[in-house]
Design an enzyme around this catalytic site. Sequence first.
Site, short mmCIF file in Angstrom:
data_model
loop_
_atom_site.label_atom_id
_atom_site.label_comp_id
_atom_site.label_asym_id
_atom_site.label_seq_id
_atom_site.Cartn_x
_atom_site.Cartn_y
_atom_site.Cartn_z
N HIS A 68 90.34 40.51 60.93
CA HIS A 68 90.16 39.66 59.76
C HIS A 68 89.05 38.66 60.07
O HIS A 68 89.05 38.05 61.12
CB HIS A 68 91.47 38.93 59.45
CG HIS A 68 91.51 38.23 58.13
ND1 HIS A 68 91.56 38.90 56.92
CD2 HIS A 68 91.53 36.91 57.81
CE1 HIS A 68 91.62 38.04 55.93
NE2 HIS A 68 91.59 36.81 56.45
N ASP B 152 93.15 45.43 57.24
CA ASP B 152 92.96 43.98 57.28
C ASP B 152 94.24 43.28 57.73
O ASP B 152 95.32 43.46 57.16
CB ASP B 152 92.56 43.50 55.89
CG ASP B 152 92.35 42.01 55.83
OD1 ASP B 152 91.30 41.55 56.30
OD2 ASP B 152 93.26 41.30 55.36
N SER C 169 87.50 35.73 53.94
CA SER C 169 88.84 35.82 53.38
C SER C 169 88.89 35.23 51.97
O SER C 169 88.23 35.75 51.08
CB SER C 169 89.84 35.16 54.32
OG SER C 169 91.14 35.60 54.05
#
Length: 416
Positions: free
Chosen positions: A361, A294, A198
Amino acid sequence: MKSVLRIAAAIFWLWLFIVLGVIGSGNVRDTDDEISLLESQLVVTSPSQLLMVPLTLIQAAASKGAVCLDGTLPGYHLHPGSGSGANRWLIQLEGGGWCNTRRSCIFRKTTRRGSSNHMEKVLAFTGILSNKSNENPDFFNWNRVKLRYCDGASFTGDSQDESSQLYYRGQRIWHSAMEELLSKGMQKAEQALLSGCSAGGLASILHCDQFKELFPGTTTVKCLSDAGMFMDAVDVSGGHSLRKMFQGVVTVQNLQKELSTACTKHLDPTSCFFPQNLVSGIKTPMFLLNAAYDAWQVQESLAPPSVDLSGSWKACKSDHSHCNSSQIQFFQDFRTHMVDAVKSFATSTHNGVFINSCFAHCQSERQDTWYAPDSPTLHGKTVAESVGDWYFDRTTVKAIDCPYPCDKTCHNLIFK
């Protein structure tokens, strides 16, 4: 039994999500932080079975001004390699959102994302950080490091706000951490991999070529960005919520001078914080791992509460099974945008791509999505197998999934 564990994990995940709440008050909500933390708990595992690795603070960082937002020392978790992995190093850059206003950065100082005073003293190493060959077949015996994230700008800032006692020193933290790890044996690395999830995945992109420069030409150096392909996308109101957020990060932390000069010669600084404008210019071999839908971007970029004033997207973004046909088409357009953005990048024989059509994610940190009996697959390969094939040049990996809902192997995230 497997279904029981998945249900139990989901219940735990939902409970923890509610307990954690969000960073509100009009600032950047740390949903990225929540998802990263919560996903790591999705597989129900006894704590006694997890590898728990202690936090090490970088004592030499203070004299270099390489400090967290509140001025405390940065830190990392290191589990040493062994056997064939003794001279192989994997550096995982932690994720956890960003702060884009003075107010949100001040709040962040009170959390583990802005102060080592609030960091966990030990962390579980799972997924790509696991030390078990049946959980992490290619990297289990490497020196594996998790570099903690406490600057709020993907390890890129180098300024400060004296009036608020805020230290935007991500770039200095990066340099200080690399110096420390080199002194711990990384200078002898025969193979090295920089990865991140991320906001850490974005950091892996931003620092990839810098990482390569740390080693002699004889060292195999590559980079992995997991869930770091943040898109400059249109939100449900027709605006650009993530661009507005990133513009705040770039402005508040004065990142202009730290961004790629090759990019800033042609584009504005905010555009040069978006991976779609950076990845094709990276010289070091890189692997992009991303869910086409996502989960963080669905929540905070495409349909954040600030633009969904009527709440018409609330049910859909919480559980994609509640989306109507026009909402699904909106997500399909986002997927197309992402796939188009990596086309040039994917033409390089040195680069790898794994984009699955899931609402997920950070799939490298979770054991159930990295390497497990029912992990997501593309072309018959798990994420772990695909990354390993690419890193060790066993085969080229250019895996881009067909559009939703064709993939039945996804571990989709559902919010309640």
